[in-house]
Design a protein around this motif. Structure first.
Motif, PDB file in Angstrom:
ATOM      1  N   PHE A  64       0.958  -1.311   0.002  1.00 27.92           N
ATOM      2  CA  PHE A  64       0.048  -0.069   0.063  1.00 27.92           C
ATOM      3  C   PHE A  64       0.958   1.162   0.031  1.00 27.92           C
ATOM      4  O   PHE A  64       1.605   1.642   1.047  1.00 27.92           O
ATOM      5  CB  PHE A  64      -0.834  -0.169   1.242  1.00 27.92           C
ATOM      6  N   TRP A  65       1.070   1.941  -1.045  1.00 27.29           N
ATOM      7  CA  TRP A  65       2.487   2.577  -1.354  1.00 27.29           C
ATOM      8  C   TRP A  65       2.024   4.215  -0.667  1.00 27.29           C
ATOM      9  O   TRP A  65       2.961   4.894  -0.337  1.00 27.29           O
ATOM     10  CB  TRP A  65       2.362   3.087  -2.810  1.00 27.29           C
ATOM     11  N   PRO A  66       0.606   4.595  -0.193  1.00 26.95           N
ATOM     12  CA  PRO A  66       0.768   5.755   0.469  1.00 26.95           C
ATOM     13  C   PRO A  66       1.253   5.704   2.032  1.00 26.95           C
ATOM     14  O   PRO A  66       1.884   6.731   2.357  1.00 26.95           O
ATOM     15  CB  PRO A  66      -0.815   5.973   0.663  1.00 26.95           C
ATOM     16  N   ILE A  67       1.263   4.587   2.439  1.00 25.05           N
ATOM     17  CA  ILE A  67       1.993   4.280   3.723  1.00 25.05           C
ATOM     18  C   ILE A  67       3.408   4.484   3.714  1.00 25.05           C
ATOM     19  O   ILE A  67       4.226   5.119   4.547  1.00 25.05           O
ATOM     20  CB  ILE A  67       1.687   2.959   4.555  1.00 25.05           C
ATOM     21  N   LEU A  68       3.905   3.928   2.510  1.00 25.30           N
ATOM     22  CA  LEU A  68       5.407   4.177   2.259  1.00 25.30           C
ATOM     23  C   LEU A  68       5.989   5.619   2.094  1.00 25.30           C
ATOM     24  O   LEU A  68       6.849   6.159   2.561  1.00 25.30           O
ATOM     25  CB  LEU A  68       6.032   3.514   1.067  1.00 25.30           C
ATOM     26  N   VAL A  69       4.902   6.371   1.358  1.00 24.50           N
ATOM     27  CA  VAL A  69       5.189   7.755   1.096  1.00 24.50           C
ATOM     28  C   VAL A  69       4.987   8.576   2.550  1.00 24.50           C
ATOM     29  O   VAL A  69       5.970   9.437   2.735  1.00 24.50           O
ATOM     30  CB  VAL A  69       4.194   8.303   0.063  1.00 24.50           C
ATOM     31  N   MET A  70       3.985   8.471   3.251  1.00 23.43           N
ATOM     32  CA  MET A  70       4.109   9.140   4.560  1.00 23.43           C
ATOM     33  C   MET A  70       5.219   8.606   5.351  1.00 23.43           C
ATOM     34  O   MET A  70       5.769   9.571   6.166  1.00 23.43           O
ATOM     35  CB  MET A  70       2.842   8.789   5.212  1.00 23.43           C
ATOM     36  N   TYR A  71       5.811   7.513   5.498  1.00 28.46           N
ATOM     37  CA  TYR A  71       6.805   7.046   6.223  1.00 28.46           C
ATOM     38  C   TYR A  71       8.098   7.832   5.943  1.00 28.46           C
ATOM     39  O   TYR A  71       8.837   8.287   6.396  1.00 28.46           O
ATOM     40  CB  TYR A  71       7.056   5.435   6.240  1.00 28.46           C
ATOM     41  N   PHE A  72       8.159   7.847   4.617  1.00 39.15           N
ATOM     42  CA  PHE A  72       9.372   8.521   3.727  1.00 39.15           C
ATOM     43  C   PHE A  72       9.401   9.919   4.238  1.00 39.15           C
ATOM     44  O   PHE A  72      10.241  10.546   4.538  1.00 39.15           O
ATOM     45  CB  PHE A  72       9.493   8.236   2.192  1.00 39.15           C
ATOM     46  N   ILE A  73       8.270  10.629   4.081  1.00 38.48           N
ATOM     47  CA  ILE A  73       8.124  12.006   4.380  1.00 38.48           C
ATOM     48  C   ILE A  73       8.571  12.299   5.666  1.00 38.48           C
ATOM     49  O   ILE A  73       9.143  13.125   6.353  1.00 38.48           O
ATOM     50  CB  ILE A  73       6.932  12.613   3.961  1.00 38.48           C
ATOM     51  N   THR A  74       7.815  11.589   6.791  1.00 36.22           N
ATOM     52  CA  THR A  74       8.089  11.554   7.931  1.00 36.22           C
ATOM     53  C   THR A  74       9.731  11.379   8.410  1.00 36.22           C
ATOM     54  O   THR A  74      10.425  12.163   8.934  1.00 36.22           O
ATOM     55  CB  THR A  74       7.333  10.702   8.921  1.00 36.22           C
ATOM     56  N   LEU A  75      10.191  10.402   7.885  1.00 37.42           N
ATOM     57  CA  LEU A  75      11.785  10.039   7.961  1.00 37.42           C
ATOM     58  C   LEU A  75      12.526  11.102   7.443  1.00 37.42           C
ATOM     59  O   LEU A  75      13.566  11.572   8.089  1.00 37.42           O
ATOM     60  CB  LEU A  75      12.179   8.895   7.188  1.00 37.42           C
ATOM     61  N   PHE A  76      12.082  11.739   6.436  1.00 34.44           N
ATOM     62  CA  PHE A  76      12.878  13.044   5.791  1.00 34.44           C
ATOM     63  C   PHE A  76      12.736  14.071   6.787  1.00 34.44           C
ATOM     64  O   PHE A  76      13.923  14.599   6.991  1.00 34.44           O
ATOM     65  CB  PHE A  76      12.317  13.113   4.305  1.00 34.44           C
ATOM     66  N   CYS A  77      11.650  14.475   7.261  1.00 32.53           N
ATOM     67  CA  CYS A  77      11.558  15.699   8.072  1.00 32.53           C
ATOM     68  C   CYS A  77      12.341  15.501   9.464  1.00 32.53           C
ATOM     69  O   CYS A  77      12.818  16.483   9.722  1.00 32.53           O
ATOM     70  CB  CYS A  77      10.066  15.898   8.478  1.00 32.53           C
ATOM     71  N   ILE A  78      12.105  14.247   9.984  1.00 25.62           N
ATOM     72  CA  ILE A  78      12.910  14.030  11.188  1.00 25.62           C
ATOM     73  C   ILE A  78      14.435  14.067  11.011  1.00 25.62           C
ATOM     74  O   ILE A  78      15.317  14.774  11.838  1.00 25.62           O
ATOM     75  CB  ILE A  78      12.573  12.551  11.956  1.00 25.62           C
ATOM     76  N   THR A  79      14.922  13.499   9.999  1.00 26.50           N
ATOM     77  CA  THR A  79      16.407  13.335   9.659  1.00 26.50           C
ATOM     78  C   THR A  79      16.890  14.786   9.363  1.00 26.50           C
ATOM     79  O   THR A  79      17.876  15.187   9.861  1.00 26.50           O
ATOM     80  CB  THR A  79      16.750  12.495   8.574  1.00 26.50           C
ATOM     81  N   MET A  80      16.221  15.526   8.375  1.00 25.93           N
ATOM     82  CA  MET A  80      16.523  16.934   8.193  1.00 25.93           C
ATOM     83  C   MET A  80      16.638  17.805   9.259  1.00 25.93           C
ATOM     84  O   MET A  80      17.375  18.809   9.608  1.00 25.93           O
ATOM     85  CB  MET A  80      15.698  17.506   7.064  1.00 25.93           C
ATOM     86  N   LYS A  81      15.558  17.605  10.338  1.00 25.63           N
ATOM     87  CA  LYS A  81      15.455  18.329  11.621  1.00 25.63           C
ATOM     88  C   LYS A  81      16.587  18.377  12.359  1.00 25.63           C
ATOM     89  O   LYS A  81      17.209  19.281  12.707  1.00 25.63           O
ATOM     90  CB  LYS A  81      14.198  18.068  12.416  1.00 25.63           C
ATOM     91  N   ARG A  82      16.997  16.943  12.373  1.00 24.83           N
ATOM     92  CA  ARG A  82      18.115  16.750  13.186  1.00 24.83           C
ATOM     93  C   ARG A  82      19.530  17.377  12.574  1.00 24.83           C
ATOM     94  O   ARG A  82      20.185  17.737  13.405  1.00 24.83           O
ATOM     95  CB  ARG A  82      18.198  15.190  13.504  1.00 24.83           C
ATOM     96  N   GLN A  83      19.530  17.074  11.173  1.00 19.37           N
ATOM     97  CA  GLN A  83      20.968  17.527  10.512  1.00 19.37           C
ATOM     98  C   GLN A  83      20.944  19.193  10.825  1.00 19.37           C
ATOM     99  O   GLN A  83      21.848  19.610  10.801  1.00 19.37           O
ATOM    100  CB  GLN A  83      20.620  17.513   9.169  1.00 19.37           C
ATOM    101  N   ILE A  84      19.998  19.975  10.485  1.00 18.97           N
ATOM    102  CA  ILE A  84      19.850  21.413  10.808  1.00 18.97           C
ATOM    103  C   ILE A  84      20.159  21.836  12.248  1.00 18.97           C
ATOM    104  O   ILE A  84      20.883  22.740  12.027  1.00 18.97           O
ATOM    105  CB  ILE A  84      18.500  21.899  10.233  1.00 18.97           C
ATOM    106  N   LYS A  85      19.539  21.207  13.164  1.00 18.26           N
ATOM    107  CA  LYS A  85      19.933  21.328  14.554  1.00 18.26           C
ATOM    108  C   LYS A  85      21.369  21.178  14.668  1.00 18.26           C
ATOM    109  O   LYS A  85      22.133  22.262  15.435  1.00 18.26           O
ATOM    110  CB  LYS A  85      19.167  20.458  15.553  1.00 18.26           C
ATOM    111  N   HIS A  86      22.104  20.265  14.074  1.00 16.85           N
ATOM    112  CA  HIS A  86      23.424  19.833  14.164  1.00 16.85           C
ATOM    113  C   HIS A  86      24.212  20.991  13.562  1.00 16.85           C
ATOM    114  O   HIS A  86      25.138  21.509  14.148  1.00 16.85           O
ATOM    115  CB  HIS A  86      23.836  18.431  13.706  1.00 16.85           C
ATOM    116  N   MET A  87      23.993  21.603  12.250  1.00 21.56           N
ATOM    117  CA  MET A  87      24.336  22.589  11.557  1.00 21.56           C
ATOM    118  C   MET A  87      24.635  23.931  12.502  1.00 21.56           C
ATOM    119  O   MET A  87      25.474  24.756  12.630  1.00 21.56           O
ATOM    120  CB  MET A  87      23.750  22.821  10.116  1.00 21.56           C
ATOM    121  N   ILE A  88      23.271  24.138  13.064  1.00 23.46           N
ATOM    122  CA  ILE A  88      23.229  25.195  13.847  1.00 23.46           C
ATOM    123  C   ILE A  88      24.281  25.239  15.060  1.00 23.46           C
ATOM    124  O   ILE A  88      24.680  26.141  15.350  1.00 23.46           O
ATOM    125  CB  ILE A  88      21.628  25.553  14.238  1.00 23.46           C
TER     126      ILE A  88
END
Length: 185
Positions: free
Chosen positions: A141-165
């Motif tokens: 069921f591809w919508p679950i994969l899309v939502m999981y990927f978006i969630t993973l992307f947001c969490i990972t980028m938030k952590r990376q941006i905090k590290h950069m700051i």
């Protein structure tokens, strides 16, 4: 006599692979200075892959795995080679400047730009090849994969941006600031 023939054929096969490897490396060396063209080609490959997925309506697991792999490559591209969070001893290796009056030191990436491009291009080609085999077309069921990927992307980028700051580095600075010469009269 049989041993000489097998050695001869092994030697010719080895020479063929060596020549193929040298030709491939020469092609890569020619692509190296053309950064914009390389990324346009990589973008076109990703677009063609996504178009194939959209038109065929399948291979969502392959797409998800490729997306996760590209995200990991992007994080490695944004991360410094020597992580300031792990660099506890001041005498080990270069440091990132923390004040405006410190000397400019270039940002050294964990994953250099060329290797980043090469990995994205190679993985996209492999992903496209996988879409020609039904064994990789796992029904999900591809919508679950899309939502999981978006969630993973947001969490990972938030952590990376905090590290950069936190450690005050910007991975997209390219040149040392240049000051204009003041003419004296």
């Amino acid at each position: 006599m049989m041993n000489e023939e097998s050695t001869s054929s092994t030697n010719s096969v080895s020479k063929c692979f060596t020549r193929l490897s040298q030709t491939y490396q020469t092609l890569l060396d020619k692509w190296t200075p053309h950064t914009k063209v390389r990324w346009v080609v990589a973008g076109l490959l990703v677009f063609c892959f996504l178009l194939r997925i959209f038109l065929k309506q399948g291979w969502y697991i392959v797409t998800y795995a490729l997306g996760i792999y590209h995200l990991n490559l992007f994080i490695a591209f944004l991360t410094p080679k020597i992580d300031p969070a792990l660099d506890l001893d001041d005498d080990q290796g270069p440091e990132l400047p923390t004040r405006s009056n410190e000397e400019f030191r270039p940002f050294i990436r964990r994953l250099p730009e060329f290797k980043f491009w090469y990995a994205i291009t190679k993985s996209t080609i492999i992903g496209t090849i996988c879409t020609f085999f039904d064994v990789f077309n796992v029904p999900v069921f591809w919508p679950i994969l899309v939502m999981y990927f978006i969630t993973l992307f947001c969490i990972t980028m938030k952590r990376q941006i905090k590290h950069m700051i936190k450690y005050k580095y910007l991975p997209f600075t390219h040149n040392k600031p240049r000051y204009q010469r003041v003419e004296t009269k």
